[in-house]
Every structure is written in C-alpha cells, then in structure tokens.
Design an enzyme around this catalytic site. Structure first.
Site, PDB file in Angstrom:
ATOM      1  N   ARG A   1      11.043  -0.838  12.226  1.00 48.92           N
ATOM      2  CA  ARG A   1       9.683  -0.994  12.740  1.00 48.92           C
ATOM      3  C   ARG A   1       9.600  -2.207  13.651  1.00 48.92           C
ATOM      4  O   ARG A   1       9.867  -3.329  13.235  1.00 48.92           O
ATOM      5  CB  ARG A   1       8.696  -1.130  11.563  1.00 48.92           C
ATOM      6  CG  ARG A   1       8.199   0.214  11.057  1.00 48.92           C
ATOM      7  CD  ARG A   1       7.249   0.074   9.896  1.00 48.92           C
ATOM      8  NE  ARG A   1       6.011  -0.632  10.230  1.00 48.92           N
ATOM      9  CZ  ARG A   1       4.947  -0.657   9.442  1.00 48.92           C
ATOM     10  NH1 ARG A   1       4.956   0.002   8.308  1.00 48.92           N
ATOM     11  NH2 ARG A   1       3.867  -1.329   9.800  1.00 48.92           N
TER      12      ARG A   1
ATOM     13  N   ARG B   1      -9.889   0.683   8.439  1.00 51.28           N
ATOM     14  CA  ARG B   1      -9.475  -0.658   8.840  1.00 51.28           C
ATOM     15  C   ARG B   1     -10.541  -1.391   9.627  1.00 51.28           C
ATOM     16  O   ARG B   1     -10.331  -2.529  10.025  1.00 51.28           O
ATOM     17  CB  ARG B   1      -8.259  -0.528   9.729  1.00 51.28           C
ATOM     18  CG  ARG B   1      -6.954  -1.032   9.128  1.00 51.28           C
ATOM     19  CD  ARG B   1      -5.872  -0.677  10.134  1.00 51.28           C
ATOM     20  NE  ARG B   1      -4.693  -1.467  10.013  1.00 51.28           N
ATOM     21  CZ  ARG B   1      -3.616  -1.090   9.338  1.00 51.28           C
ATOM     22  NH1 ARG B   1      -3.596   0.036   8.660  1.00 51.28           N
ATOM     23  NH2 ARG B   1      -2.565  -1.862   9.338  1.00 51.28           N
TER      24      ARG B   1
ATOM     25  N   ARG C   1      11.839  -6.420   5.141  1.00 51.19           N
ATOM     26  CA  ARG C   1      11.833  -4.990   5.444  1.00 51.19           C
ATOM     27  C   ARG C   1      12.314  -4.749   6.877  1.00 51.19           C
ATOM     28  O   ARG C   1      12.999  -3.771   7.156  1.00 51.19           O
ATOM     29  CB  ARG C   1      10.432  -4.395   5.267  1.00 51.19           C
ATOM     30  CG  ARG C   1      10.433  -2.883   5.476  1.00 51.19           C
ATOM     31  CD  ARG C   1       9.077  -2.262   5.275  1.00 51.19           C
ATOM     32  NE  ARG C   1       8.125  -2.727   6.262  1.00 51.19           N
ATOM     33  CZ  ARG C   1       6.847  -2.417   6.256  1.00 51.19           C
ATOM     34  NH1 ARG C   1       6.359  -1.657   5.310  1.00 51.19           N
ATOM     35  NH2 ARG C   1       6.045  -2.869   7.193  1.00 51.19           N
TER      36      ARG C   1
ATOM     37  N   ARG D   1      -0.574  -9.497  13.184  1.00 51.76           N
ATOM     38  CA  ARG D   1      -1.107  -8.422  12.322  1.00 51.76           C
ATOM     39  C   ARG D   1      -2.002  -9.005  11.229  1.00 51.76           C
ATOM     40  O   ARG D   1      -3.041  -8.442  10.888  1.00 51.76           O
ATOM     41  CB  ARG D   1       0.048  -7.628  11.680  1.00 51.76           C
ATOM     42  CG  ARG D   1       0.772  -6.733  12.673  1.00 51.76           C
ATOM     43  CD  ARG D   1       2.157  -6.347  12.170  1.00 51.76           C
ATOM     44  NE  ARG D   1       2.134  -5.473  10.996  1.00 51.76           N
ATOM     45  CZ  ARG D   1       3.205  -5.215  10.265  1.00 51.76           C
ATOM     46  NH1 ARG D   1       4.381  -5.755  10.572  1.00 51.76           N
ATOM     47  NH2 ARG D   1       3.115  -4.415   9.225  1.00 51.76           N
TER      48      ARG D   1
ATOM     49  N   LYS E   1       0.832  -1.217   0.000  1.00 52.82           N
ATOM     50  CA  LYS E   1       0.000   0.000   0.000  1.00 52.82           C
ATOM     51  C   LYS E   1       0.863   1.263   0.000  1.00 52.82           C
ATOM     52  O   LYS E   1       0.619   2.184  -0.773  1.00 52.82           O
ATOM     53  CB  LYS E   1      -0.932   0.020   1.233  1.00 52.82           C
ATOM     54  CG  LYS E   1      -1.855  -1.192   1.337  1.00 52.82           C
ATOM     55  CD  LYS E   1      -2.779  -1.107   2.538  1.00 52.82           C
ATOM     56  CE  LYS E   1      -2.088  -1.152   3.887  1.00 52.82           C
ATOM     57  NZ  LYS E   1      -1.459  -2.463   4.223  1.00 52.82           N
TER      58      LYS E   1
HETATM   59  P1  AP5 Z   1       4.687  -1.632   1.805  1.00 53.46           P
HETATM   60  O1  AP5 Z   1       4.448  -0.815   0.604  1.00 53.46           O
HETATM   61  O2  AP5 Z   1       5.312  -0.980   2.976  1.00 53.46           O
HETATM   62  O3  AP5 Z   1       3.340  -2.374   2.248  1.00 53.46           O
HETATM   63  P2  AP5 Z   1       2.127  -1.876   3.125  1.00 53.46           P
HETATM   64  O4  AP5 Z   1       0.924  -2.509   2.568  1.00 53.46           O
HETATM   65  O5  AP5 Z   1       2.146  -0.393   3.233  1.00 53.46           O
HETATM   66  O6  AP5 Z   1       2.523  -2.590   4.491  1.00 53.46           O
HETATM   67  P3  AP5 Z   1       2.570  -2.019   5.964  1.00 53.46           P
HETATM   68  O7  AP5 Z   1       3.448  -2.927   6.750  1.00 53.46           O
HETATM   69  O8  AP5 Z   1       2.859  -0.570   6.009  1.00 53.46           O
HETATM   70  O9  AP5 Z   1       1.092  -2.257   6.366  1.00 53.46           O
HETATM   71  P4  AP5 Z   1       0.388  -2.219   7.699  1.00 53.46           P
HETATM   72  O10 AP5 Z   1      -0.990  -2.122   7.267  1.00 53.46           O
HETATM   73  O11 AP5 Z   1       0.715  -3.320   8.629  1.00 53.46           O
HETATM   74  O12 AP5 Z   1       1.042  -0.958   8.435  1.00 53.46           O
HETATM   75  P5  AP5 Z   1       0.457   0.468   8.829  1.00 53.46           P
HETATM   76  O13 AP5 Z   1       1.600   1.374   8.874  1.00 53.46           O
HETATM   77  O14 AP5 Z   1      -0.715   0.801   8.013  1.00 53.46           O
HETATM   78  O15 AP5 Z   1       5.548  -2.898   1.351  1.00 53.46           O
HETATM   79  C1  AP5 Z   1       6.006  -3.856   2.282  1.00 53.46           C
HETATM   80  C2  AP5 Z   1       7.386  -4.357   1.847  1.00 53.46           C
HETATM   81  O16 AP5 Z   1       7.258  -5.078   0.637  1.00 53.46           O
HETATM   82  C3  AP5 Z   1       8.394  -3.241   1.569  1.00 53.46           C
HETATM   83  O17 AP5 Z   1       9.651  -3.636   1.997  1.00 53.46           O
HETATM   84  C4  AP5 Z   1       8.338  -3.085   0.041  1.00 53.46           C
HETATM   85  O18 AP5 Z   1       9.549  -2.619  -0.475  1.00 53.46           O
HETATM   86  C5  AP5 Z   1       8.045  -4.505  -0.402  1.00 53.46           C
HETATM   87  N1  AP5 Z   1       7.256  -4.552  -1.648  1.00 53.46           N
HETATM   88  C6  AP5 Z   1       6.263  -3.691  -2.030  1.00 53.46           C
HETATM   89  N2  AP5 Z   1       5.766  -4.063  -3.231  1.00 53.46           N
HETATM   90  C7  AP5 Z   1       6.417  -5.182  -3.598  1.00 53.46           C
HETATM   91  C8  AP5 Z   1       6.352  -6.040  -4.743  1.00 53.46           C
HETATM   92  N3  AP5 Z   1       5.476  -5.809  -5.754  1.00 53.46           N
HETATM   93  N4  AP5 Z   1       7.164  -7.118  -4.789  1.00 53.46           N
HETATM   94  C9  AP5 Z   1       8.051  -7.359  -3.778  1.00 53.46           C
HETATM   95  N5  AP5 Z   1       8.185  -6.578  -2.679  1.00 53.46           N
HETATM   96  C10 AP5 Z   1       7.370  -5.502  -2.586  1.00 53.46           C
HETATM   97  O19 AP5 Z   1      -0.053   0.186  10.306  1.00 53.46           O
HETATM   98  C11 AP5 Z   1       0.825  -0.087  11.360  1.00 53.46           C
HETATM   99  C12 AP5 Z   1       0.055  -0.148  12.667  1.00 53.46           C
HETATM  100  O20 AP5 Z   1      -0.518   1.137  12.948  1.00 53.46           O
HETATM  101  C13 AP5 Z   1      -1.126  -1.108  12.708  1.00 53.46           C
HETATM  102  O21 AP5 Z   1      -0.750  -2.412  13.050  1.00 53.46           O
HETATM  103  C14 AP5 Z   1      -1.989  -0.463  13.799  1.00 53.46           C
HETATM  104  O22 AP5 Z   1      -1.456  -0.744  15.089  1.00 53.46           O
HETATM  105  C15 AP5 Z   1      -1.805   1.013  13.526  1.00 53.46           C
HETATM  106  N6  AP5 Z   1      -2.789   1.541  12.567  1.00 53.46           N
HETATM  107  C16 AP5 Z   1      -2.531   2.074  11.335  1.00 53.46           C
HETATM  108  N7  AP5 Z   1      -3.664   2.459  10.735  1.00 53.46           N
HETATM  109  C17 AP5 Z   1      -4.660   2.141  11.592  1.00 53.46           C
HETATM  110  C18 AP5 Z   1      -6.078   2.272  11.520  1.00 53.46           C
HETATM  111  N8  AP5 Z   1      -6.681   2.801  10.438  1.00 53.46           N
HETATM  112  N9  AP5 Z   1      -6.816   1.829  12.572  1.00 53.46           N
HETATM  113  C19 AP5 Z   1      -6.233   1.318  13.675  1.00 53.46           C
HETATM  114  N10 AP5 Z   1      -4.891   1.154  13.809  1.00 53.46           N
HETATM  115  C20 AP5 Z   1      -4.109   1.571  12.772  1.00 53.46           C
HETATM  116 MG    MG Z   2       2.320   1.001   4.848  1.00 54.21          MG
END
Ligand code: AP5
Ligand code: MG
Length: 190
Positions: free
Chosen positions: A134, A89, A128, A146, A14
């Site tokens: 992280r 979410r 990552r 997660r 994402k």
């Molecule tokens: P990346 O692009 O970072 O993926 P992502 O989907 O953004 O993954 P996240 O880990 O950021 O998602 P998340 O939902 O757990 O975290 P968030 O910060 O939202 O890519 C991942 C990796 O893959 C990278 O290394 C990238 O280079 C690689 N990659 C990308 N594309 C690729 C491809 N095509 N092929 C190969 N490799 C690839 O949330 C974190 C925490 O915050 C949550 O757990 C929660 O505690 C809190 N939080 C956030 N939002 C909310 C909400 N709305 N409500 C409640 N709690 C929340």
């Molecule tokens: Mg992300």
C-alpha cells in the site's frame, strides 16, 4: 438485522477485527478502502481518480463512496447485516448512510470506536507497509497526513452517533483476541 459501524483511525485494526466479526456473526463486510483498491486493481476510471487521492492520504469525494455503498446495499438485500469499515468518514457520509438504510427499513445498531494512541498507529502502519504494497503505508509523512485527515474530517462522525446514543468506545490496544473480546461485549451490549 445487525448493522455495525466499526470506527477508528488508520491502523486501529478495523480490517483485522472486521474479519473476526464476519466469522462470528455472518455479516457482510463493506470496506470502502478495499472496494476502492479493487477499482484501482481493475484499472477502472473511478480507480484511477481515487488512486492519486489515496496515495496522498486524502479522502475521495463523498458521492463516490456513498455510491459504492448504495450499490452494495442494493445487491445484498437478503444479508443478515453489515459491518461498515472505514465508512462513514465524514458527517455527510453518516447522514447518507442513515438515509440509505432507512430506504431499506433498517438502521445502524451500534457504532464501535477503537481507541489507539497515535505512535502505535504509526508503528503498525510502517510495519504493515513493509509487505502490504500500500503506497499510503510507505512513509511516515503520508501516514501522519492520514491521521490529520482523521482528526480534522472524520473524528466528528463519533459525535454524530453519540447524539443517537449509538456510540461505544473500546480500547484498541492489546492482542487481536483481547480486542475482539471487547468488541463482542460491545455488540452484546447493543
Ligand atoms: P488494520 O486492521 O489493517 O487496520 P485498519 O483500521 O483497517 O487500518 P487501515 O490502514 O486499513 O485504515 P485506513 O482507514 O487508513 O484505510 P482504508 O483502507 O479505510 O491493521 C493495521 C495493522 O495493524 C495491520 O498490519 C494489522 O496486522 C496490525 N494490527 C491489527 N490489530 C492489531 C493489534 N491488536 N495489535 C498489534 N497490531 C495489530 O482507506 C484508505 C484510503 O481510501 C483513505 O485514505 C481514503 O483515501 C480512501 N477511503 C476509504 N474509505 C473512504 C471513505 N469512506 N471516504 C473517503 N475516502 C475513503
Ligand atoms: Mg482497513
């Protein structure tokens, strides 16, 4: 106005794809995960509370993230559109987002859901985690928690947008450019 929800499990890509979408369509990127990590960095009380939950892979309370998004919508009134990454979410968040946008006389254009097999998600996040700093990427058991939270609390959000005929699913496997090509097609469709 173009308002996109980019949806998918942790590690789906994402954040990576949001950066490309922002360049192509000049949208404002709103990632609740990034916003929360900024609060932690800044050492705010909100950040302190969120950190424990985030490190354990649990969701922070709906009202916290809804409040953050509400502030961002208010402070970006002239924006050509938004890309929502990692939000909504829960069903409550999805309803709240519709209400907030409605107050600004706009709505979600499309929800693009990225599909990636679980083992690939685990591999990507562990990889990552070697450099991201992280805490929630550091061990497989938190990553699995997660993914469980995603299945149990977040996946239903897809149905919310299906009911509005706004949901599109794309294959999230392949190179970053290949996936971006599919996302552009989905945006043009909408
Ligand atoms: P990346 O692009 O970072 O993926 P992502 O989907 O953004 O993954 P996240 O880990 O950021 O998602 P998340 O939902 O757990 O975290 P968030 O910060 O939202 O890519 C991942 C990796 O893959 C990278 O290394 C990238 O280079 C690689 N990659 C990308 N594309 C690729 C491809 N095509 N092929 C190969 N490799 C690839 O949330 C974190 C925490 O915050 C949550 O757990 C929660 O505690 C809190 N939080 C956030 N939002 C909310 C909400 N709305 N409500 C409640 N709690 C929340
Ligand atoms: Mg992300």
């Amino acid at each position: 106005m173009l308002n996109i929800v980019l949806f998918g499990p942790p590690g789906a890509g994402k954040g990576t794809q949001s950066n490309l979408i922002v360049k192509e369509y000049q949208l404002i990127h709103l990632s609740t995960g990034d916003l929360l990590r900024s609060e932690i960095q800044a050492g705010t009380p909100l950040g302190e509370k969120a950190k424990t939950l985030m490190d354990a892979g649990k969701l922070v309370p709906d009202e916290v993230v809804i409040g953050m998004i509400s502030n961002k919508l208010d402070s970006n009134k002239e924006a050509p559109g938004f890309i929502f990454d990692g939000f909504p979410r829960t069903s409550e968040q999805a309803k709240a987002l519709d209400e907030l946008l409605n107050n600004h006389n706009v709505s979600i254009t499309t929800m693009i859901s990225m599909k990636v097999p679980e083992q690939e998600l685990i591999d990507r996040l562990l990889e990552r985690g070697k450099e991201s700093g992280r805490a929630d990427d550091q061990n497989e058991s938190v990553i699995k928690d997660r993914l469980k939270v995603y299945r149990e609390q977040t996946e239903v959000v897809k149905e919310y947008y299906q009911r509005q005929n706004k949901s599109q699913e794309i294959d999230g496997l392949g190179t970053i450019d290949e996936v971006f090509g599919r996302i552009k097609n989905a945006i043009e469709q909408a």
